[in-house]
Design an enzyme around this catalytic site. Structure first.
Site, PDB file in Angstrom:
ATOM      1  N   HIS A 140       0.900  -0.962   0.137  1.00  0.00           N
ATOM      2  CA  HIS A 140      -0.127   0.020   0.593  1.00  0.00           C
ATOM      3  C   HIS A 140       0.483   1.269   0.147  1.00  0.00           C
ATOM      4  O   HIS A 140       1.691   1.409   0.837  1.00  0.00           O
ATOM      5  CB  HIS A 140      -0.754  -0.229   1.494  1.00  0.00           C
ATOM      6  CG  HIS A 140      -1.412   0.642   1.256  1.00  0.00           C
ATOM      7  ND1 HIS A 140      -3.659   1.063   1.213  1.00  0.00           N
ATOM      8  CD2 HIS A 140      -1.812   2.645   1.516  1.00  0.00           C
ATOM      9  CE1 HIS A 140      -3.847   2.413   1.972  1.00  0.00           C
ATOM     10  NE2 HIS A 140      -2.821   3.370   0.765  1.00  0.00           N
TER      11      HIS A 140
ATOM     12  N   HIS B 299       1.762   5.481  -1.704  1.00  0.00           N
ATOM     13  CA  HIS B 299       1.265   6.480  -2.147  1.00  0.00           C
ATOM     14  C   HIS B 299       2.527   7.144  -3.182  1.00  0.00           C
ATOM     15  O   HIS B 299       3.687   7.897  -2.320  1.00  0.00           O
ATOM     16  CB  HIS B 299       0.606   7.568  -1.920  1.00  0.00           C
ATOM     17  CG  HIS B 299      -0.543   6.921  -1.220  1.00  0.00           C
ATOM     18  ND1 HIS B 299      -1.905   6.903  -0.959  1.00  0.00           N
ATOM     19  CD2 HIS B 299      -0.898   6.438   0.086  1.00  0.00           C
ATOM     20  CE1 HIS B 299      -2.714   6.918  -0.695  1.00  0.00           C
ATOM     21  NE2 HIS B 299      -2.017   6.714   0.099  1.00  0.00           N
TER      22      HIS B 299
ATOM     23  N   LYS C 130      -9.733   0.229  -5.591  1.00  0.00           N
ATOM     24  CA  LYS C 130      -9.102   0.695  -4.102  1.00  0.00           C
ATOM     25  C   LYS C 130     -11.256   1.203  -3.855  1.00  0.00           C
ATOM     26  O   LYS C 130     -11.583   1.989  -5.090  1.00  0.00           O
ATOM     27  CB  LYS C 130      -8.413   1.573  -4.197  1.00  0.00           C
ATOM     28  CG  LYS C 130      -8.451   2.066  -3.060  1.00  0.00           C
ATOM     29  CD  LYS C 130      -8.049   1.752  -2.149  1.00  0.00           C
ATOM     30  CE  LYS C 130      -7.706   2.459  -0.893  1.00  0.00           C
ATOM     31  NZ  LYS C 130      -6.744   2.736  -0.055  1.00  0.00           N
TER      32      LYS C 130
ATOM     33  N   HIS D  59     -10.035   0.932   2.390  1.00  0.00           N
ATOM     34  CA  HIS D  59     -10.279   2.155   2.894  1.00  0.00           C
ATOM     35  C   HIS D  59     -11.095   1.692   3.938  1.00  0.00           C
ATOM     36  O   HIS D  59     -12.448   2.394   3.798  1.00  0.00           O
ATOM     37  CB  HIS D  59      -9.976   4.073   2.353  1.00  0.00           C
ATOM     38  CG  HIS D  59      -9.735   4.129   3.574  1.00  0.00           C
ATOM     39  ND1 HIS D  59      -8.630   5.326   3.800  1.00  0.00           N
ATOM     40  CD2 HIS D  59     -10.444   4.871   4.669  1.00  0.00           C
ATOM     41  CE1 HIS D  59      -8.369   5.992   4.732  1.00  0.00           C
ATOM     42  NE2 HIS D  59      -9.687   5.920   5.250  1.00  0.00           N
TER      43      HIS D  59
ATOM     44  N   HIS E 134      -3.730  -0.664   6.037  1.00  0.00           N
ATOM     45  CA  HIS E 134      -3.662   0.430   6.935  1.00  0.00           C
ATOM     46  C   HIS E 134      -4.743  -0.010   8.611  1.00  0.00           C
ATOM     47  O   HIS E 134      -5.854   1.316   9.009  1.00  0.00           O
ATOM     48  CB  HIS E 134      -4.056   1.359   6.589  1.00  0.00           C
ATOM     49  CG  HIS E 134      -4.702   2.098   5.732  1.00  0.00           C
ATOM     50  ND1 HIS E 134      -6.341   2.328   6.329  1.00  0.00           N
ATOM     51  CD2 HIS E 134      -4.638   2.809   4.401  1.00  0.00           C
ATOM     52  CE1 HIS E 134      -7.310   2.464   5.311  1.00  0.00           C
ATOM     53  NE2 HIS E 134      -5.457   3.240   4.231  1.00  0.00           N
TER      54      HIS E 134
ATOM     55  N   ASP F  51       1.203   2.539   3.660  1.00  0.00           N
ATOM     56  CA  ASP F  51       0.786   3.567   2.939  1.00  0.00           C
ATOM     57  C   ASP F  51       1.362   5.201   3.355  1.00  0.00           C
ATOM     58  O   ASP F  51       1.270   6.191   3.737  1.00  0.00           O
ATOM     59  CB  ASP F  51      -0.192   3.914   4.238  1.00  0.00           C
ATOM     60  CG  ASP F  51      -1.656   4.498   4.413  1.00  0.00           C
ATOM     61  OD1 ASP F  51      -1.689   5.458   2.932  1.00  0.00           O
ATOM     62  OD2 ASP F  51      -2.520   5.017   5.148  1.00  0.00           O
TER      63      ASP F  51
HETATM   64  C1  NCD Z   1      -3.474   9.269   2.586  1.00  0.00           C
HETATM   65  C2  NCD Z   1      -2.809  10.304   1.154  1.00  0.00           C
HETATM   66  O1  NCD Z   1      -2.317  11.216   1.273  1.00  0.00           O
HETATM   67  O2  NCD Z   1      -3.344  10.010  -0.070  1.00  0.00           O
HETATM   68  N1  NCD Z   1      -3.399   9.724   3.346  1.00  0.00           N
HETATM   69  C3  NCD Z   1      -2.958   9.050   4.422  1.00  0.00           C
HETATM   70  O3  NCD Z   1      -3.223   9.411   5.526  1.00  0.00           O
HETATM   71  N2  NCD Z   1      -3.263   7.935   5.072  1.00  0.00           N
HETATM   72  C4  NCD Z   1      -4.986   8.283   2.093  1.00  0.00           C
HETATM   73  C5  NCD Z   1      -5.119   7.114   2.621  1.00  0.00           C
HETATM   74  O4  NCD Z   1      -4.595   6.308   2.300  1.00  0.00           O
HETATM   75  O5  NCD Z   1      -5.613   7.559   3.216  1.00  0.00           O
HETATM   76 ZN    ZN Z   2      -3.483   5.360   1.828  1.00  0.00          ZN
END
Ligand code: NCD
Ligand code: ZN
Length: 353
Positions: free
Chosen positions: A15, A17, A106, A143, A181, A254
């Site tokens: 996971h 970003h 997702k 999520h 998460h 995450d």
């Molecule tokens: C994530 C983001 O910034 O894209 N933020 C987070 O707090 N985890 C989005 C997400 O996965 O919830």
């Molecule tokens: Zn995330």
């Protein structure tokens, strides 16, 4: 005897970003150093909703890997995801499956987190897409938080299990689900005892910190992520789940970079940037539970097994070296404050072993 060095199969991040553009270029090397592959979240602006967009995004990710890393023999494979909306069609799921590049869809409940405005307002609007996912054995990444204003922020995951997840799994018992998460004892207990194809990822911040960290001597935005950190009893339940040896729990950082000013703000963004020290954080957490011997399976075996991908064969090493997290990370003309800024770590990622 306390080990001085840890050698293990190279892990994957289930996971992540990575963002896009300059931010992508800045953050990708940190993940690519440590992980062979990652499930890449689709919450760009606008979100990645089609197999075609996912293919193009994967190309941008591959192109963003710096030449210097390639020359060191570092490769990185993005495992793409599509952002489920009220309008995702069964055909799009089939195209995603056929692409060979998209490994999950997702689900963001609308308004749950960063860039989730296009998220699902009611899962009943997604019946066709969910049927297609179940048929094609495509993983649904969730999520897991309800978003009603009247549900306390700290209860949103537990309420989601009862109100959304259990009914969803009742309707689609064969749907392969990653509850992402997870942050509570409720989620860990639910996943452990559930039958059928469900697993969960756990972040480093939820293994290392409880909600006090957000308020330590003042408001600490770099410990704010969603789902938000919970009480100590939940952290302990997550640590127990991660170190239990159950293949239902595996690594997903995450890691979610935001420019410093976007977090240190009157309405700061959610997300912890853990990529620069991801494996060090997990080693720290596992060692605190006396379970370093279980880190490899959590980080490198159970994820690919669930996603039906081959395990990596390369090895990496960490060594017991004290290090202090002191530097902001330069990114896109600004900086990002990494998770654990100002703190000490007992481990350091070495590289390939
Ligand atoms: C994530 C983001 O910034 O894209 N933020 C987070 O707090 N985890 C989005 C997400 O996965 O919830
Ligand atoms: Zn995330």
């Amino acid at each position: 005897m306390t080990p001085q060095r840890l050698v293990m199969t190279q892990p994957d991040d289930w996971h992540l970003h990575l963002r896009d553009g300059e931010m992508l270029k800045a953050v990708l090397p940190y993940t690519a150093r440590q992980f062979a592959r990652a499930i890449v979240m689709p919450n760009l602006k606008p979100p990645v909703t089609t197999a075609q967009q996912a293919t193009e995004y994967a190309q941008r990710i591959r192109a963003a890997l710096p030449q210097a890393l390639r020359e060191q023999g570092i490769t990185f494979e993005p495992l793409m995801t599509l952002y489920l909306t009220d309008h995702t069609s069964a055909d799009e799921i089939r195209r995603a499956q056929d692409s060979g590049l998209v490994h999950a869809i997702k689900l963001y409940p609308a308004g749950a987190t960063t860039n989730s405005d296009s998220g699902v307002t009611d899962l009943h609007r997604c019946t066709k897409a969910l049927e297609a996912m179940q048929r094609h054995e495509m993983v649904l990444c969730i999520h897991g938080e309800v978003t009603h204003r009247d549900v306390d922020v700290f209860d949103r995951e537990a309420v989601f299990i009862d109100k959304v997840l259990i009914p969803l799994r009742h309707r689609f018992p064969e749907l392969r689900i990653v509850f992402e998460h997870i942050t509570t004892r409720h989620a860990a207990d639910y996943v452990r005892s559930a039958s059928g194809p469900i697993a969960a990822t756990i972040t480093p911040q939820h293994l290392l910190y409880n909600r006090n960290s957000i308020f330590q001597g003042g408001l600490r935005p770099h410990y704010y992520c969603l789902p938000v950190l919970k009480r100590e009893e939940h952290r302990q339940a997550l640590l127990a789940a991660a170190t239990s040896g159950s293949p239902k729990f595996f690594l997903g950082t995450d890691s979610a970079p935001h420019e410093q000013g976007a977090k240190e703000s009157a309405c700061g963004c959610a997300g912890c940037f853990s990529a620069p020290f991801a494996l060090e954080f997990y080693a720290q957490a596992f060692e605190s539970a006396g379970a370093l011997d279980r880190l490899e399976a959590f980080a490198a075996f159970y994820g690919p097994d669930f996603y039906r991908l081959p395990r990596n064969t390369k090895k990496i090493a960490l060594s017991r070296v004290q290090q202090q997290i002191t530097s902001p990370i330069a990114a896109a003309g600004g900086s990002i404050i990494p998770l654990g800024f100002g703190e000490a770590l007992d481990w350091r990622f070495e590289g390939p072993a």
